[in-house]
Design an enzyme around this catalytic site. Structure first.
Site, PDB file in Angstrom:
ATOM      1  N   TYR A 142      45.377  36.389  41.762  1.00 30.82           N
ATOM      2  CA  TYR A 142      45.718  36.709  43.146  1.00 30.82           C
ATOM      3  C   TYR A 142      46.760  35.734  43.703  1.00 30.82           C
ATOM      4  CZ  TYR A 142      42.114  40.231  44.161  1.00 30.82           C
ATOM      5  OH  TYR A 142      41.359  41.372  44.205  1.00 30.82           O
ATOM      6  N   LYS A 193      37.125  37.000  29.880  1.00 30.23           N
ATOM      7  CA  LYS A 193      37.535  37.621  28.618  1.00 30.23           C
ATOM      8  C   LYS A 193      38.138  36.527  27.733  1.00 30.23           C
ATOM      9  CE  LYS A 193      39.150  41.699  27.769  1.00 30.23           C
ATOM     10  NZ  LYS A 193      38.193  42.275  26.792  1.00 30.23           N
ATOM     11  N   ASP A 226      34.500  43.342  30.280  1.00 34.80           N
ATOM     12  CA  ASP A 226      34.378  44.777  29.996  1.00 34.80           C
ATOM     13  C   ASP A 226      32.932  45.132  29.668  1.00 34.80           C
ATOM     14  OD1 ASP A 226      34.661  43.266  27.668  1.00 34.80           O
ATOM     15  OD2 ASP A 226      35.865  44.758  26.609  1.00 34.80           O
ATOM     16  N   ASP A 254      32.747  46.019  43.206  1.00 33.10           N
ATOM     17  CA  ASP A 254      32.862  47.405  43.670  1.00 33.10           C
ATOM     18  C   ASP A 254      32.025  48.329  42.793  1.00 33.10           C
ATOM     19  OD1 ASP A 254      34.626  46.937  45.800  1.00 33.10           O
ATOM     20  OD2 ASP A 254      35.845  48.693  45.287  1.00 33.10           O
TER      21      ASP A 254
HETATM   22  C1  IPM Z   1      37.823  42.592  48.492  1.00 30.42           C
HETATM   23  C2  IPM Z   1      39.049  43.422  48.732  1.00 30.42           C
HETATM   24  C3  IPM Z   1      40.269  42.502  48.787  1.00 30.42           C
HETATM   25  C4  IPM Z   1      40.420  41.838  47.454  1.00 30.42           C
HETATM   26  C5  IPM Z   1      41.572  43.185  49.200  1.00 30.42           C
HETATM   27  C6  IPM Z   1      41.447  43.883  50.538  1.00 30.42           C
HETATM   28  C7  IPM Z   1      42.717  42.211  49.216  1.00 30.42           C
HETATM   29  O1  IPM Z   1      39.167  44.399  47.759  1.00 30.42           O
HETATM   30  O2  IPM Z   1      37.558  41.657  49.264  1.00 30.42           O
HETATM   31  O3  IPM Z   1      37.092  42.886  47.541  1.00 30.42           O
HETATM   32  O4  IPM Z   1      40.980  42.409  46.500  1.00 30.42           O
HETATM   33  O5  IPM Z   1      39.970  40.698  47.329  1.00 30.42           O
HETATM   34 MG    MG Z   2      37.512  44.533  46.432  1.00 29.35          MG
END
Ligand code: IPM
Ligand code: MG
Length: 373
Positions: A142, A193, A226, A254
């Site tokens: 990031y 990984k 994975d 997620d």
């Molecule tokens: C999260 C979100 C963020 C991330 C985005 C909105 C930048 O998906 O907090 O999980 O990728 O960290």
């Molecule tokens: Mg996210």
């Protein structure tokens, strides 16, 4: 009497202001019932941008640094994505995370009985699931450099991102994960990984070394990212604490959200290292994002934000008992049938955002009434 804790509410974009308003009502309820805190509000995101062309003002940024807990709604959406890069770089969510040094992101995943049917996974798979992601939030791909899009001499374009971690960055987030595991079921699963990535090799070595040096009482396993994605839907009850880098933690959390039936249920805490007095910067936010398609319609589920406030009570406001009560109230509201559109079955009544806030407050009143003791 100890100092009053400062709680700052930042609604942000999309559904953020609506869901934060409900968490704020819950916070006001706790204030009436003895919580020693002050509540304040700030603008963040497009609402601030329309005033002075920035996503966050100097004043609100300073308030963020002084607050004991920030309750953050959401950011994102088409308008934000169309802003010039320098506006994002000097005020976007990643800027805020970095500026406040919020390197440890906690994302609890807990199956909720009342929502069993809302999950896409079978009831026997999600039974007893209760684990926490500790995601590194200030490093990795990031933020790594070099990054950018360049045009090559042959006319092709090339996009570059850099995955990079130092041992110090790995160790400080691993420490949070080890300590959390120590306070729970003493099992830590570290994800990377290392079969293909140098940063993954370093990650595994550092975590392994820390376990040998300082956390021999915590059982440590390593898992490729994975494989972890597969295990999360195969047998998620095997996990207690999962440690992952910024990108893998984003993706895997997620994926795990579906265990709870709705992304609208998942809270998170992002913490910096504590100072000498034990205070850290702390931002609490639902993980669902800004959902611009339903913004302003009072359709959004406020429970992830309300549960984020519960995490703030526990981790920043010294009110673990209140946190337990609030989590119990959310479960009770759900047991009593409260549902927003994201989790309602076809024949179930759908509450508005405010209606769900009402349902939680009603549950709090009932649970705290003298006859309920
Ligand atoms: C999260 C979100 C963020 C991330 C985005 C909105 C930048 O998906 O907090 O999980 O990728 O960290
Ligand atoms: Mg996210």
């Amino acid at each position: 009497m100890t100092d009053k804790k400062k709680v700052l509410f930042l609604g942000g974009d999309g559904i953020g202001p609506e869901v934060v308003a409900e968490a704020r009502r819950i916070a006001a309820w706790f204030l009436e019932h003895g919580l020693n805190a002050t509540l304040s509000d700030g603008l963040y995101g497009m609402s601030q941008y329309r005033i002075d062309g920035r996503l966050i003002s100097v004043d609100v940024l300073m308030q963020c640094k002084q607050a004991d807990a920030i309750i953050f709604g959401a950011t994102g959406g088409a308008e934000i994505e169309a802003l010039p890069a320098d506006v994002i770089e000097s005020g976007g969510l990643l800027f805020l995370r970095k500026e406040l040094d919020l390197f440890a992101n906690l994302r609890p995943i807990k199956a909720i009985d009342a929502l069993r049917d809302a999950s896409t996974l079978k009831p026997n798979v999600i039974k007893d699931v209760d684990f926490v992601f500790v995601r590194e939030l200030c490093g990795g791909i990031y933020f790594g450099t070099p990054r950018g899009i360049e045009t090559l001499p042959n006319g092709q374009r090339r996009g570059v991102d850099t995955q990079v971690y130092t041992s110090g960055e790995i160790r400080r987030v691993a420490r949070v994960a080890f300590e959390l595991a120590r306070s729970r079921n003493k099992h830590l699963c570290s994800v990377e990984k290392s079969n293909v990535m140098e940063s993954g090799k370093l990650w595994r070595e550092e975590v392994q070394r820390m376990q040998a040096e300082e956390f021999a009482d915590v059982e440590l396993t390593h898992m490729y990212a994975d494989n972890c994605a597969m295990q999360l839907v195969r047998r998620p009850s095997q996990f207690d604490v999962i440690l992952a880098d910024n990108l893998f933690g984003d993706i895997l959390s997620d994926c795990a959200a579906m265990i709870c039936g709705s992304l609208g249920m998942l809270p998170s805490a992002s913490l910096s290292a504590p100072d000498e007095r034990g205070r850290h910067n702390a931002l609490y936010e639902p993980i669902h994002g800004s959902a611009p398609d339903i913004a302003g319609k009072s359709l959004a589920n406020p429970l992830a934000t309300i549960l984020s406030f519960a995490m703030a009570l526990r981790h920043s406001l010294g009110a673990a008992g209140d946190a337990d009560l609030l989590e119990q109230a959310v479960r009770k509201a759900l047991d009593d049938g409260a549902r927003t559109a994201d989790m309602a079955g076809p024949d179930e009544r759908k509450l508005s955002t405010v209606g769900m806030g009402d349902a939680v407050i009603r549950a709090l009143e009932e649970l705290s009434a003298p006859s309920a003791q």
